[in-house]
Design a protein around this motif. Structure first.
Motif, PDB file in Angstrom:
ATOM      1  N   LEU A  90       0.816  -1.217   0.000  1.00 22.69           N
ATOM      2  CA  LEU A  90       0.000   0.000   0.000  1.00 22.69           C
ATOM      3  C   LEU A  90       0.851   1.269   0.000  1.00 22.69           C
ATOM      4  N   VAL A  91       2.091   1.146   0.487  1.00 21.58           N
ATOM      5  CA  VAL A  91       2.953   2.329   0.617  1.00 21.58           C
ATOM      6  C   VAL A  91       3.210   2.955  -0.754  1.00 21.58           C
ATOM      7  N   GLY A  92       2.995   4.267  -0.820  1.00 18.64           N
ATOM      8  CA  GLY A  92       3.190   4.986  -2.074  1.00 18.64           C
ATOM      9  C   GLY A  92       1.916   5.134  -2.876  1.00 18.64           C
ATOM     10  N   LYS A  93       0.883   4.393  -2.498  1.00 15.53           N
ATOM     11  CA  LYS A  93      -0.400   4.512  -3.184  1.00 15.53           C
ATOM     12  C   LYS A  93      -1.250   5.594  -2.516  1.00 15.53           C
ATOM     13  N   ASN A  94      -2.469   5.757  -3.020  1.00 16.51           N
ATOM     14  CA  ASN A  94      -3.337   6.819  -2.495  1.00 16.51           C
ATOM     15  C   ASN A  94      -4.657   6.253  -2.007  1.00 16.51           C
ATOM     16  N   CYS A  95      -5.306   7.010  -1.138  1.00 19.34           N
ATOM     17  CA  CYS A  95      -6.663   6.709  -0.710  1.00 19.34           C
ATOM     18  C   CYS A  95      -7.434   8.036  -0.670  1.00 19.34           C
ATOM     19  N   ILE A  96      -8.746   7.959  -0.602  1.00 25.26           N
ATOM     20  CA  ILE A  96      -9.575   9.156  -0.616  1.00 25.26           C
ATOM     21  C   ILE A  96     -10.101   9.427   0.786  1.00 25.26           C
ATOM     22  N   LEU A  97      -9.947  10.652   1.255  1.00 26.39           N
ATOM     23  CA  LEU A  97     -10.442  11.057   2.567  1.00 26.39           C
ATOM     24  C   LEU A  97     -11.956  11.239   2.484  1.00 26.39           C
ATOM     25  N   PRO A  98     -12.726  10.448   3.243  1.00 24.36           N
ATOM     26  CA  PRO A  98     -14.184  10.565   3.195  1.00 24.36           C
ATOM     27  C   PRO A  98     -14.661  11.984   3.527  1.00 24.36           C
ATOM     28  N   ILE A  99     -15.829  12.328   3.025  1.00 27.50           N
ATOM     29  CA  ILE A  99     -16.472  13.626   3.237  1.00 27.50           C
ATOM     30  C   ILE A  99     -15.756  14.725   2.455  1.00 27.50           C
ATOM     31  N   GLU A 106     -19.570  17.472  15.394  1.00 24.26           N
ATOM     32  CA  GLU A 106     -20.865  16.797  15.482  1.00 24.26           C
ATOM     33  C   GLU A 106     -21.497  16.619  14.104  1.00 24.26           C
ATOM     34  N   ARG A 107     -21.375  17.663  13.266  1.00 23.85           N
ATOM     35  CA  ARG A 107     -21.939  17.599  11.927  1.00 23.85           C
ATOM     36  C   ARG A 107     -21.259  16.502  11.098  1.00 23.85           C
ATOM     37  N   ILE A 108     -19.945  16.384  11.238  1.00 24.22           N
ATOM     38  CA  ILE A 108     -19.199  15.379  10.471  1.00 24.22           C
ATOM     39  C   ILE A 108     -19.595  13.967  10.896  1.00 24.22           C
ATOM     40  N   VAL A 109     -19.818  13.762  12.203  1.00 19.21           N
ATOM     41  CA  VAL A 109     -20.243  12.441  12.687  1.00 19.21           C
ATOM     42  C   VAL A 109     -21.586  12.071  12.070  1.00 19.21           C
ATOM     43  N   VAL A 110     -22.498  13.023  12.035  1.00 18.35           N
ATOM     44  CA  VAL A 110     -23.821  12.775  11.438  1.00 18.35           C
ATOM     45  C   VAL A 110     -23.672  12.420   9.962  1.00 18.35           C
ATOM     46  N   ASP A 111     -22.840  13.171   9.253  1.00 21.81           N
ATOM     47  CA  ASP A 111     -22.655  12.926   7.824  1.00 21.81           C
ATOM     48  C   ASP A 111     -21.950  11.588   7.561  1.00 21.81           C
ATOM     49  N   MET A 112     -21.025  11.227   8.426  1.00 27.10           N
ATOM     50  CA  MET A 112     -20.345   9.934   8.277  1.00 27.10           C
ATOM     51  C   MET A 112     -21.331   8.790   8.472  1.00 27.10           C
ATOM     52  N   GLU A 113     -22.189   8.905   9.481  1.00 26.44           N
ATOM     53  CA  GLU A 113     -23.199   7.866   9.723  1.00 26.44           C
ATOM     54  C   GLU A 113     -24.152   7.760   8.543  1.00 26.44           C
TER      55      GLU A 113
END
Length: 256
Positions: free
Chosen positions: A151-160, A231-238
């Motif tokens: 996985l090292v050197g690859k990318n992932c997407i940050l949710p939200i 708090e808003r981010i937790v709601v959106d993640m759920e």
């Protein structure tokens, strides 16, 4: 008027009484020859009584790997140099088995002449536990490294947010916590900053001077106080099905 020699003898007798009853191992030596030990020291080294140790060379009760260090301390002390007085050393019992001891060394008068007092505490159990823990951690780190190597050197997407993140390998991540992988924020934490600097990561701050969310975050959160945004981010993640669990976690938050 008290005779000085009588006073010295009285003090020495009182001193002997204290160390004879000490639960710590105490030994008095001069020119490497043992003059006295208490019962605790004798038992620690596998002897039945202190008398068996009188006249023994202290090197015989020390692991050979420690001999060069001991001789160097003795030479430096004889030249009047400062020598460490508290250290850990590998010692030997009567049967040749080894033990770790914490040593405190001091100068004393014994029978009217200078001598060296060494106080020992058996720390073998602690050292063995430390060694076992080090092996366990090395094995754990090896497994995590093997699992994440590709996985090292690859990318992932940050949710939200949707921002692309780069995956790096760094000793700062604790393999005993969670999956062993952790998202860092180089612009918001001293330790993360050092990781970011080691890997040339982008420093993105999402707060303004009033700790409100700035333009580097999604528009929906901009202008919100950090607690309200959390708090808003937790709601959106759920809502997005991205939240597995929320655990209580006590941690130190540095500031500067």
């Amino acid at each position: 008027m008290v005779n000085p020699s009588e006073s010295n003898l009285a003090n020495e007798a009182k001193f002997r009484g204290l160390i004879e009853n000490s639960i710590q191992g105490v030994m008095i030596q001069r020119d490497r020859k043992i003059l006295f030990t208490n019962q605790a020291y004798a038992e620690m080294r596998g002897f039945n009584s202190p008398e068996e140790l009188v006249g023994v060379d202290v090197l015989d009760l020390t692991d050979p790997s420690e001999h060069p260090v001991m001789k160097d301390r003795q030479r430096r002390r004889s030249r009047g140099e400062d020598v460490e007085t508290n250290f850990e050393a590998l010692a030997r019992r009567r049967d040749g088995s080894r033990l770790w001891v914490d040593c405190v060394v001091s100068r004393v008068d014994w029978d009217g002449e200078p001598a060296t007092q060494v106080t020992n505490v058996d720390i073998t159990a602690r050292k063995e536990a430390e060694a076992e823990l080090a092996l366990y951690r090395a094995e754990l780190e090896s497994r995590v490294e093997a699992r994440t190597r590709d996985l090292v050197g690859k990318n992932c997407i940050l949710p939200i947010v949707g921002r692309k993140l780069v995956i790096v390998a760094d000793e700062y991540a604790d393999p005993e916590k969670g999956s062993g992988a952790v998202k860092i924020t180089p612009a918001h934490d001293f330790n993360d900053f050092e990781v970011g600097r080691r890997h040339d990561l982008e420093m993105i701050s999402i707060f303004d001077r009033e700790a409100r969310i700035n333009e580097n975050a999604p528009e929906a959160y901009q202008g919100l106080d950090r607690f309200e945004a959390r708090e808003r981010i937790v709601v959106d993640m759920e809502a997005a099905g991205l939240l597995v669990t929320i655990d209580e976690h006590t941690h130190m938050v540095p500031y500067g």
